[in-house]
Write an enzyme that holds these catalytic residues in place. Structure first.
Site, short mmCIF file in Angstrom:
data_model
loop_
_atom_site.label_atom_id
_atom_site.label_comp_id
_atom_site.label_asym_id
_atom_site.label_seq_id
_atom_site.Cartn_x
_atom_site.Cartn_y
_atom_site.Cartn_z
N GLY A 45 0.77 -1.24 0.00
CA GLY A 45 0.00 0.00 0.00
C GLY A 45 0.80 1.29 0.00
N ASP A 101 0.86 3.59 4.48
CA ASP A 101 -0.20 4.25 3.71
C ASP A 101 -1.28 4.83 4.63
OD1 ASP A 101 -1.10 1.75 4.53
OD2 ASP A 101 -1.77 1.08 2.55
N ASP A 104 -4.85 2.59 10.79
CA ASP A 104 -6.28 2.34 11.02
C ASP A 104 -6.43 1.87 12.48
OD1 ASP A 104 -8.97 1.87 10.34
OD2 ASP A 104 -8.57 -0.15 9.67
N VAL A 154 -11.17 3.48 2.33
CA VAL A 154 -10.72 4.29 1.19
C VAL A 154 -9.83 3.49 0.24
CG1 VAL A 154 -10.92 6.46 2.45
CG2 VAL A 154 -8.75 5.23 2.52
N ASP A 160 -5.89 -0.48 -1.63
CA ASP A 160 -6.63 -1.39 -2.50
C ASP A 160 -7.96 -1.84 -1.93
OD1 ASP A 160 -5.48 -3.09 -0.40
OD2 ASP A 160 -6.15 -4.76 -1.64
N ARG A 166 -5.20 0.35 -6.61
CA ARG A 166 -3.98 0.97 -6.06
C ARG A 166 -3.44 2.03 -7.00
NH1 ARG A 166 -2.22 -2.22 -1.70
NH2 ARG A 166 -2.50 -4.45 -1.88
P1 5GP Z 1 -4.10 -1.38 10.86
O1 5GP Z 1 -3.18 -2.48 11.31
O2 5GP Z 1 -3.69 0.00 11.31
O3 5GP Z 1 -5.54 -1.68 11.22
O4 5GP Z 1 -4.15 -1.44 9.30
C1 5GP Z 1 -3.11 -1.07 8.52
C2 5GP Z 1 -3.30 -1.58 7.11
O5 5GP Z 1 -4.66 -1.92 6.81
C3 5GP Z 1 -2.97 -0.47 6.16
O6 5GP Z 1 -1.59 -0.45 5.89
C4 5GP Z 1 -3.81 -0.82 4.96
O7 5GP Z 1 -3.14 -1.72 4.13
C5 5GP Z 1 -5.04 -1.48 5.54
N1 5GP Z 1 -6.15 -0.50 5.66
C6 5GP Z 1 -6.61 0.11 6.77
N2 5GP Z 1 -7.62 0.96 6.50
C7 5GP Z 1 -7.80 0.89 5.16
C8 5GP Z 1 -8.68 1.57 4.24
O8 5GP Z 1 -9.52 2.42 4.57
N3 5GP Z 1 -8.55 1.22 2.93
C9 5GP Z 1 -7.65 0.29 2.50
N4 5GP Z 1 -7.63 0.05 1.19
N5 5GP Z 1 -6.80 -0.34 3.32
C10 5GP Z 1 -6.87 -0.05 4.64
#
Ligand code: 5GP
Length: 181
Positions: A45, A101, A104, A154, A160, A166
């Site tokens: 990402g 990227d 979350d 998003v 993606d 992407r």
């Molecule tokens: P986390 O571990 O912080 O929950 O997630 C990190 C990864 O989840 C990001 O690097 C991304 O690849 C994916 N991710 C989290 N939120 C989104 C989103 O809104 N859209 C997309 N496409 N990927 C997300």
């Protein structure tokens, strides 16, 4: 069928993204002057962001990449983070800048911060293009953030849905019928 037809709304245009990246680049240029950091892009990402970001940084640096899986093909985090491809650099005594990227739940970042601190890096900081603070579960924050997003899934500019979108030059939200298929 053009990809644009799948997008319900655009949150950030390519111009918005460019401005945010330039701002981050200026700040990082100051903060990393004379530190020769290892800038680590988190695949897949962060790839487009990483490539634009390092070109906005006017200082000596090295680049490397790590590939982790945290999402699979779903839109919700599984909580498990696996390293699929590690970096090649030795980060002992080096300043590491992780490039993400989006932050979350923060679980991926939490895991990577642990990993790099354990490898004896002089410092480990995080630069994320996007931040979704409402969704945070892990107690982590990015040191540098480009743009804040609401609690929506998003796509675009590296992000993606089922490995697609992407390559969109902007960041947007998909039409609901795309998820329902
Ligand atoms: P986390 O571990 O912080 O929950 O997630 C990190 C990864 O989840 C990001 O690097 C991304 O690849 C994916 N991710 C989290 N939120 C989104 C989103 O809104 N859209 C997309 N496409 N990927 C997300």
């Amino acid at each position: 069928m053009r990809m644009d037809n799948d997008i319900e709304k655009i949150l950030f245009t390519s111009e918005d993204i460019k401005t945010a990246v330039q701002k981050l680049g200026q700040k990082l240029t100051k903060d990393y002057q004379d530190k020769n950091p290892v800038v680590v892009g988190i695949l897949r990402g962060a790839a487009p962001f990483m490539i634009d970001l390092v070109r906005a940084m006017d200082c000596y640096l090295e680049i490397d990449f790590i590939d982790v899986s945290s999402y699979g093909d779903a839109t919700e985090s599984s909580g498990a983070v696996t390293i699929l491809k590690d970096i090649d650099s030795d980060v002992t005594g080096r300043h590491v800048l992780l490039v993400e990227d989006i932050v979350d739940t923060g679980r991926t970042l939490e895991k990577l911060l642990e990993l790099f601190s354990g490898r004896g890096a002089a410092s480990v900081k995080v630069c994320s293009l996007l931040d979704k603070p409402e969704r945070r579960i892990a107690n982590v924050t990015a040191d540098y953030v480009g743009l804040s997003v609401p609690n929506e899934f998003v796509v675009g500019y590296g992000l993606d849905f089922r490995q697609q979108y992407r390559n969109l030059p902007y960041i947007g939200v998909l039409k609901p019928e795309i998820y329902q298929d």
